[in-house]
Design a protein around this motif. Structure first.
Motif, PDB file in Angstrom:
ATOM      1  N   ASP A 349      -2.600  12.058   6.212  1.00 18.26           N
ATOM      2  CA  ASP A 349      -3.624  13.167   5.723  1.00 18.26           C
ATOM      3  C   ASP A 349      -3.613  14.261   6.448  1.00 18.26           C
ATOM      4  O   ASP A 349      -4.402  15.211   5.920  1.00 18.26           O
ATOM      5  CB  ASP A 349      -4.607  12.431   5.100  1.00 18.26           C
ATOM      6  N   ALA A 609       2.193   0.526   7.806  1.00 21.98           N
ATOM      7  CA  ALA A 609       1.410   1.525   6.833  1.00 21.98           C
ATOM      8  C   ALA A 609       1.962   1.176   5.406  1.00 21.98           C
ATOM      9  O   ALA A 609       1.774   1.897   4.456  1.00 21.98           O
ATOM     10  CB  ALA A 609       1.809   3.000   7.199  1.00 21.98           C
ATOM     11  N   THR A 611       1.059  -0.844   3.173  1.00 20.04           N
ATOM     12  CA  THR A 611       0.095  -0.969   2.249  1.00 20.04           C
ATOM     13  C   THR A 611      -0.312   0.388   1.351  1.00 20.04           C
ATOM     14  O   THR A 611      -0.391   0.748   0.214  1.00 20.04           O
ATOM     15  CB  THR A 611      -1.408  -1.617   2.519  1.00 20.04           C
ATOM     16  N   ASP A 612      -0.662   1.358   2.390  1.00 18.16           N
ATOM     17  CA  ASP A 612      -0.941   2.803   2.098  1.00 18.16           C
ATOM     18  C   ASP A 612       0.181   3.395   1.231  1.00 18.16           C
ATOM     19  O   ASP A 612       0.088   4.175   0.399  1.00 18.16           O
ATOM     20  CB  ASP A 612      -1.393   3.757   3.280  1.00 18.16           C
ATOM     21  N   GLY A 615       0.554   2.345  -2.225  1.00 15.97           N
ATOM     22  CA  GLY A 615      -0.622   2.942  -2.993  1.00 15.97           C
ATOM     23  C   GLY A 615      -0.210   4.258  -3.165  1.00 15.97           C
ATOM     24  O   GLY A 615      -0.646   4.966  -4.392  1.00 15.97           O
ATOM     25  N   LEU A 616       0.521   5.137  -2.496  1.00 17.03           N
ATOM     26  CA  LEU A 616       0.999   6.362  -2.705  1.00 17.03           C
ATOM     27  C   LEU A 616       1.887   6.422  -3.823  1.00 17.03           C
ATOM     28  O   LEU A 616       1.753   7.620  -4.640  1.00 17.03           O
ATOM     29  CB  LEU A 616       1.729   6.869  -1.262  1.00 17.03           C
TER      30      LEU A 616
END
Length: 692
Positions: A349, A609, A611-612, A615-616
């Motif tokens: 981010d 990363a 999991t993120d 989710g993306l």
């Protein structure tokens, strides 16, 4: 970020937007005015924008690092007035030249594509810029989904990408070309010498070619050393240095504030490219860190990844080579150590909006840590592999030249690359057959075959990670699907296949396969480098990639194919470059590649990363555009994190494109005053951004 913008039109007064207001770029420096104005936008240094003028209607502006003197610029201006453009592209450095002769405007791109030029129809004429997003703002362009599909399906195939951009109506000029505008009408012309398609160009002796590479690299580095030194300005960061902090030296405090060190520095990874630039910059006359008359050693930065266990011995060998090179008394060595917080896919981010998507977005935070420890002018070795190494398709070029005996050493090295096996004895014959097939395949047939493979989803022969033989065999083609193609929808693949089919029927024979594939690979690397510069940008810092300079690219193209295809050719050429510059004591193992550690780092970051990332892709914009199915990508991310041998580069391209789309659609404001989008932003209370 920095860019230049201007336009040419049939009108003789200032251009107006839809509401009648004069259209101007935000935060711009006007270099010359109507009827064909030119601006420099962004944080250009004073020495990075040079203008010479013969008369009020004949002038030349050079943006970037250019090693030409003012007298040489004037000679180039007079040559360009007569139509000779190559004079504008042969000076050392990395720059963009804009020439105005009456109402004729000429803008030159570079040979690699690291300094592209974009254009779009506007206000009865043509607007141009060195960034695509400002032009998209100007015409309020929509997304070109077909171009995004081609970028994912065939990222290194010019036949699929064409001259498009992710923005509808905004085009780019090809590498090695110039944009010529006359009263708003545009023409794109090549400034490269034309070569015969029937016979190979005459090759100069290898020793002479290597001497040319050495001279070009030395001149490229010297052009940077001759530029004025710049001290990073702390204003706008966190203020001045607050003074001593327990456990932190000046360099650590400066890095914490977000500013590079003054002077000149370089990457020092232990590899041949970065090591060559560091040693050249430290050894050439001129005190690389001179500030106010005081000399300073060149700052060499090595990144040490402590988060991955794979390739540990290889990484330790790289660090040891870097330390050995840094024993040079003119080098000051800094090792930047980091753990999981600097793995690929970390801190996604934090990066700014870039002009276009690129795989560097997933590693921007990682690279920013290294660059923060660097200098205001920092050398990187990007592009060395593409300009010096032989693309596997060059084996077909050798067969076309009836140089079969020169294939013996490269195919033998390939047989040993993946270790001994029962099949290694057949590797030379397999590679030879593939090279012969490519040499006998017409260009149109090869492109059409790739289109067929996309339609039939034939990706089974894509190389698995680490397979040198499979990778070389897959590269022996006119073009091929990219690693992300297997996860695109059938509609997206059909659209890209249509682009390839049109290119196959429209384009005649386009040169030799090895030369064409090598140029495409260089253009791909240059585009990635440009995204890298923007995503990992540090305030007050300039990144220099001499291997992408015009002069260096031309010198490397003169290297004979018979020299390029030999195992270890890149390291041998750079060793000769350093030897000619007086550097002869190089550490053992110098020139070894680092693919193993890179793959381990990417997989470790993906595992951390996952999991993120899943989710993306819960509701991805790529799926809304019809390019992927979210379920398929989520499944691939989980499988790759668990160790399944999937193309990691393809997943990186999907993630980076999704991130870029989200940044783009979340953006508010525009780069222009007086434009319709600007008026709506003001009415809505949105403060427009002054730059990208």
């Amino acid at each position: 970020m920095r860019w230049l913008v201007g336009w040419s039109s049939t009108a003789t007064g200032p251009a107006a937007g839809r509401e009648g207001a004069t259209v101007l770029p935000v935060g711009a420096q006007l270099l010359w005015g109507d009827p064909d104005p030119l601006w420099a936008v962004g944080d250009w240094r004073p020495d990075e924008v040079r203008v010479v003028q013969a008369d009020p209607q004949t002038r030349l502006a050079v943006f970037g690092v250019c090693g030409a003197t003012d007298d040489q610029l004037r000679v180039g201006l007079f040559a360009a007035r007569g139509g000779a453009l190559r004079h504008l592209t042969a000076w050392p450095g990395s720059y963009t030249a804009v020439v105005q002769v009456g109402r004729r405007i000429t803008v030159t791109g570079d040979l690699a594509g690291a300094r592209p030029v974009f254009h779009t129809p506007w206000a009865g004429g043509t607007a141009y810029a060195t960034a695509a997003l400002p032009l998209a703002d100007l015409i309020e362009a929509g997304l070109d989904v077909g171009h995004l599909a081609a970028l994912l399906a065939c990222p290194d195939a010019p036949e699929a990408l064409g001259t498009g951009t992710p923005y509808e109506g905004v085009r780019r000029i090809p590498p090695g070309h110039a944009l010529v505008l006359r009263g708003g009408a545009r023409d794109i012309t090549s400034y490269e010498p034309t070569a015969s398609l029937a016979v190979a160009a005459p090759q100069i002796p290898p020793e002479q070619a290597v001497d040319g590479v050495r001279e070009a690299l030395i001149e490229a580095v010297r052009a940077r050393l001759a530029s004025p030194r710049h001290v990073p300005d702390p204003d706008g960061l966190d203020g001045l240095d607050p003074g001593p902090v327990p456990g932190m030296g000046p360099a650590e405090r400066r890095a914490a504030r977000g500013a590079p060190a003054p002077g000149i520095g370089a990457d020092l990874s232990g590899g041949s490219a970065s090591g060559t630039l560091a040693l050249l910059a430290a050894g050439l006359p001129g005190r690389p860190g001179t500030l106010n008359g005081h000399g300073e050693r060149l700052l060499a930065v090595t990144f040490n990844d402590r988060a991955t266990g794979g390739g540990q011995a290889h990484r330790e060998a790289e660090l040891e080579r870097a330390r050995s090179i840094a024993d040079n008394p003119r080098l000051r060595h800094v090792v930047v150590a980091a753990g999981e917080e600097a793995l690929p896919y970390a801190d996604l981010d934090s990066h700014p909006l870039t002009d276009e998507p690129g795989p560097s977005l997933i590693t921007a935070a990682r690279h920013r840590r290294r660059l923060l420890a660097g200098s205001a002018d920092h050398f990187v070795g990007h592009g060395a592999r593409q300009v010096l190494d032989a693309h596997p398709a060059r084996l077909a070029d050798l067969l076309m030249d009836r140089r079969r005996r020169h294939l013996l050493r490269p195919v033998t090295a390939l047989a040993k690359a993946d270790g001994p096996s029962a099949q290694s004895v057949f590797v030379p014959f397999t590679v030879y057959r593939a090279a012969r097939k490519l040499a006998r395949t017409p260009y149109a047939e090869g492109v059409a075959d790739t289109a067929r493979r996309l339609m039939e989803r034939q990706f089974a022969d894509e190389p698995a990670p680490g397979g040198a033989v499979d990778a070389s065999l897959a590269a022996l083609a006119w073009c091929r699907p990219g690693p992300a193609a297997r996860w695109l929808t059938g509609e997206a693949l059909a659209q890209v296949a249509g682009r390839l089919g049109d290119a196959a029927t429209r384009s005649p024979a386009s040169g030799r396969p090895g030369e064409r594939r090598a140029r495409a690979a260089l253009a791909r690397q240059a585009a990635d480098h440009r995204v890298f510069e923007q995503a990992a940008e540090i305030r007050s810092q300039r990144l220099h990639a001499p291997f992408l300079d015009n002069q260096v690219v031309l010198a490397c193209r003169a290297l004979p194919d018979t020299l390029r295809v030999q195992p270890g050719a890149r390291a041998a050429v750079l060793r000769s470059v350093l030897s000619g510059a007086g550097v002869r004591d190089l550490p053992p193992g110098w020139g070894a590649t680092s693919h193993l550690t890179h793959a381990a780092e990417v997989r470790a970051g993906l595992r951390t990363a996952v999991t993120d990332l899943v989710g993306l892709f819960d509701a991805p914009l790529l799926a809304d555009a019809g390019l992927v199915e979210a379920r398929v990508v989520r499944k691939a991310l989980r499988a790759a994190a668990e160790g399944e041998p999937l193309p990691l580069d393809g997943l990186a391209e999907l993630v980076s494109t999704e991130l870029w789309l989200r940044r783009l659609l979340a953006r508010r404001g525009t780069c222009w005053t007086g434009a319709a989008a600007r008026q709506r932003a003001l009415a809505g209370g949105v403060v427009p951004r002054a730059s990208l």
